[in-house]
Scaffold this motif. Structure first.
Motif, PDB file in Angstrom:
ATOM      1  N   PHE A   1       0.803  -1.224   0.000  1.00  0.00           N
ATOM      2  CA  PHE A   1       0.000   0.000   0.000  1.00  0.00           C
ATOM      3  C   PHE A   1       0.834   1.272   0.000  1.00  0.00           C
ATOM      4  N   GLY A   2       2.144   1.140   0.054  1.00  0.00           N
ATOM      5  CA  GLY A   2       3.002   2.309  -0.007  1.00  0.00           C
ATOM      6  C   GLY A   2       2.738   3.303   1.102  1.00  0.00           C
ATOM      7  N   VAL A   3       2.545   2.804   2.317  1.00  0.00           N
ATOM      8  CA  VAL A   3       2.189   3.645   3.454  1.00  0.00           C
ATOM      9  C   VAL A   3       3.167   3.377   4.593  1.00  0.00           C
ATOM     10  N   LYS A   4       3.391   4.387   5.421  1.00  0.00           N
ATOM     11  CA  LYS A   4       4.229   4.192   6.594  1.00  0.00           C
ATOM     12  C   LYS A   4       3.500   3.300   7.592  1.00  0.00           C
ATOM     13  N   VAL A   5       4.260   2.462   8.278  1.00  0.00           N
ATOM     14  CA  VAL A   5       3.676   1.493   9.211  1.00  0.00           C
ATOM     15  C   VAL A   5       4.236   1.699  10.612  1.00  0.00           C
ATOM     16  N   MET A   6       3.302   1.747  11.574  1.00  0.00           N
ATOM     17  CA  MET A   6       3.633   1.811  12.990  1.00  0.00           C
ATOM     18  C   MET A   6       3.125   0.525  13.633  1.00  0.00           C
ATOM     19  N   LYS A   7       4.001  -0.214  14.285  1.00  0.00           N
ATOM     20  CA  LYS A   7       3.590  -1.449  14.950  1.00  0.00           C
ATOM     21  C   LYS A   7       3.497  -1.224  16.449  1.00  0.00           C
ATOM     22  N   ALA A   8       2.352  -1.557  17.006  1.00  0.00           N
ATOM     23  CA  ALA A   8       2.137  -1.461  18.442  1.00  0.00           C
ATOM     24  C   ALA A   8       2.469  -2.795  19.102  1.00  0.00           C
ATOM     25  N   LEU A   9       3.188  -2.730  20.204  1.00  0.00           N
ATOM     26  CA  LEU A   9       3.572  -3.927  20.941  1.00  0.00           C
ATOM     27  C   LEU A   9       3.186  -3.766  22.399  1.00  0.00           C
ATOM     28  N   GLY A  10       2.558  -4.795  22.964  1.00  0.00           N
ATOM     29  CA  GLY A  10       2.176  -4.783  24.364  1.00  0.00           C
ATOM     30  C   GLY A  10       3.359  -5.125  25.255  1.00  0.00           C
ATOM     31  N   ILE A  11       3.545  -4.329  26.307  1.00  0.00           N
ATOM     32  CA  ILE A  11       4.696  -4.492  27.188  1.00  0.00           C
ATOM     33  C   ILE A  11       4.234  -4.717  28.628  1.00  0.00           C
ATOM     34  N   SER A  12       4.835  -5.706  29.268  1.00  0.00           N
ATOM     35  CA  SER A  12       4.596  -5.899  30.698  1.00  0.00           C
ATOM     36  C   SER A  12       5.850  -6.364  31.431  1.00  0.00           C
ATOM     37  N   GLU A  13       6.847  -6.864  30.693  1.00  0.00           N
ATOM     38  CA  GLU A  13       8.056  -7.384  31.316  1.00  0.00           C
ATOM     39  C   GLU A  13       9.227  -7.242  30.345  1.00  0.00           C
ATOM     40  N   PRO A  14      10.466  -7.375  30.829  1.00  0.00           N
ATOM     41  CA  PRO A  14      11.629  -7.171  29.965  1.00  0.00           C
ATOM     42  C   PRO A  14      11.639  -8.032  28.705  1.00  0.00           C
ATOM     43  N   ASP A  15      11.162  -9.277  28.796  1.00  0.00           N
ATOM     44  CA  ASP A  15      11.181 -10.149  27.620  1.00  0.00           C
ATOM     45  C   ASP A  15      10.350  -9.589  26.471  1.00  0.00           C
ATOM     46  N   ASP A  16       9.353  -8.759  26.785  1.00  0.00           N
ATOM     47  CA  ASP A  16       8.517  -8.179  25.730  1.00  0.00           C
ATOM     48  C   ASP A  16       9.314  -7.223  24.847  1.00  0.00           C
TER      49      ASP A  16
ATOM     50  N   GLY B   1       4.365  13.731  32.054  1.00  0.00           N
ATOM     51  CA  GLY B   1       5.692  14.254  32.346  1.00  0.00           C
ATOM     52  C   GLY B   1       6.597  13.204  32.962  1.00  0.00           C
ATOM     53  N   LEU B   2       6.108  12.512  33.972  1.00  0.00           N
ATOM     54  CA  LEU B   2       6.887  11.462  34.619  1.00  0.00           C
ATOM     55  C   LEU B   2       7.162  10.324  33.643  1.00  0.00           C
ATOM     56  N   ALA B   3       6.186  10.009  32.786  1.00  0.00           N
ATOM     57  CA  ALA B   3       6.363   8.936  31.815  1.00  0.00           C
ATOM     58  C   ALA B   3       7.519   9.230  30.869  1.00  0.00           C
ATOM     59  N   LEU B   4       7.595  10.451  30.379  1.00  0.00           N
ATOM     60  CA  LEU B   4       8.680  10.822  29.473  1.00  0.00           C
ATOM     61  C   LEU B   4      10.014  10.840  30.208  1.00  0.00           C
ATOM     62  N   GLN B   5      10.028  11.387  31.396  1.00  0.00           N
ATOM     63  CA  GLN B   5      11.271  11.452  32.163  1.00  0.00           C
ATOM     64  C   GLN B   5      11.796  10.050  32.467  1.00  0.00           C
ATOM     65  N   THR B   6      10.909   9.153  32.827  1.00  0.00           N
ATOM     66  CA  THR B   6      11.311   7.811  33.232  1.00  0.00           C
ATOM     67  C   THR B   6      11.722   6.950  32.047  1.00  0.00           C
ATOM     68  N   SER B   7      10.964   7.018  30.964  1.00  0.00           N
ATOM     69  CA  SER B   7      11.223   6.162  29.804  1.00  0.00           C
ATOM     70  C   SER B   7      12.350   6.688  28.924  1.00  0.00           C
ATOM     71  N   GLY B   8      12.547   8.005  28.931  1.00  0.00           N
ATOM     72  CA  GLY B   8      13.523   8.597  28.028  1.00  0.00           C
ATOM     73  C   GLY B   8      12.989   8.818  26.633  1.00  0.00           C
ATOM     74  N   LEU B   9      11.724   8.463  26.380  1.00  0.00           N
ATOM     75  CA  LEU B   9      11.122   8.673  25.065  1.00  0.00           C
ATOM     76  C   LEU B   9      10.625  10.113  24.947  1.00  0.00           C
TER      77      LEU B   9
ATOM     78  N   LEU C   1      11.440   0.136  31.730  1.00  0.00           N
ATOM     79  CA  LEU C   1      11.852  -0.895  30.772  1.00  0.00           C
ATOM     80  C   LEU C   1      12.357  -0.286  29.466  1.00  0.00           C
ATOM     81  N   LEU C   2      11.960   0.941  29.171  1.00  0.00           N
ATOM     82  CA  LEU C   2      12.337   1.572  27.909  1.00  0.00           C
ATOM     83  C   LEU C   2      13.553   2.473  28.029  1.00  0.00           C
ATOM     84  N   ALA C   3      14.018   2.726  29.224  1.00  0.00           N
ATOM     85  CA  ALA C   3      15.116   3.659  29.430  1.00  0.00           C
ATOM     86  C   ALA C   3      16.372   3.218  28.680  1.00  0.00           C
TER      87      ALA C   3
END
Length: 234
Positions: A103-118, A178-186, A156-158
């Motif tokens: 389809f010639g479109v940009k793709v974003m994949k969502a992934l569920g996270i709960s533990e490091p193995d994810d 705010g805390l989410a961005l500070q903690t994750s680094g995203l 887990l994302l830091a």
């Protein structure tokens, strides 16, 4: 710009206007009938037309699907003409690459996270998609993969670098972003239930509050990164 803000699950012109006026960078339209945020093609095409009439610049249009078949994606592409496909189901890396090429479109994949193995599951996707979105795993018994108002351990994302842009989602609101961005680094964030006054019902005031809070947090993190960079090179 120091980061992106995505408002997902919009379905009404009034709250779309709030998101546009607040300066959202991405607008997500949900094509999944089990979701309270589902929009049909007619409604989605109307909302997409309103987005394209805004600006320039205008927010990018994101079509969220869950394990959709080719016919469904084709209809969305024809009627809505999104800038992105957000794949929020169990789509494999091969399926992501196939849809992107077909389809010639940009793709974003969502992934569920709960533990490091994810986190390890993200590596094959990073090689084929344009962006990864990390969301909380749905709670037991939920029939929708996202928009459940739950979060995960952002630590887990830091420090994570997968070579593609990363976006944070899951249980965010104006008070927590705010805390989410500070903690994750995203730097890029996505919100749905956190700007609702009832399940599936967006609130214009909460949308404006979230975008403002996210921008303030993004700017703070951007300034902190710049100060750190100067310290290393000074």
């Amino acid at each position: 710009m120091s980061g992106l803000v995505k408002i997902c699950g919009l379905s009404e012109p009034e709250t779309l206007v709030a998101a546009l006026d607040a300066g959202a960078d991405m607008i997500g339209l949900v094509f999944f009938e089990k979701s309270p945020r589902h929009v049909d093609l007619e409604r989605a095409a109307d909302l997409a037309a309103r987005i394209r009439a805004f600006g320039p610049p205008r927010p990018e249009i994101v079509a969220l699907t869950v394990n959709a078949d080719d016919a469904t994606v084709s209809a969305i592409m024809e009627r809505v003409r999104p800038d992105w496909l957000q794949l929020h189901g169990s789509e494999s890396p091969e399926r992501c690459a196939e849809l992107k090429a077909r389809f010639g479109v940009k793709v974003m994949k969502a992934l569920g996270i709960s533990e490091p193995d994810d986190i390890a599951r993200a590596t094959p996707y990073a090689a084929v998609v344009d962006r990864l979105l990390f969301d909380a795993r749905p709670p037991k018994g939920s029939d929708i993969p996202g928009g459940n108002g739950v979060s995960f351990d952002w630590r887990l994302l830091a420090g994570l670098d997968l070579g593609v842009p990363l976006m944070l989602s899951g249980g965010l609101d104006a008070a927590s972003v705010g805390l989410a961005l500070q903690t994750s680094g995203l730097r890029d964030v996505d919100v749905s239930s956190g700007v609702e006054r009832a399940r599936g019902v967006k609130d214009a005031g909460r949308i404006r509050e979230f975008v403002a809070a996210a921008r303030a947090a993004q700017d703070m993190e951007h300034q902190a990164a710049g100060t750190a960079q100067k310290g290393r090179t000074g």
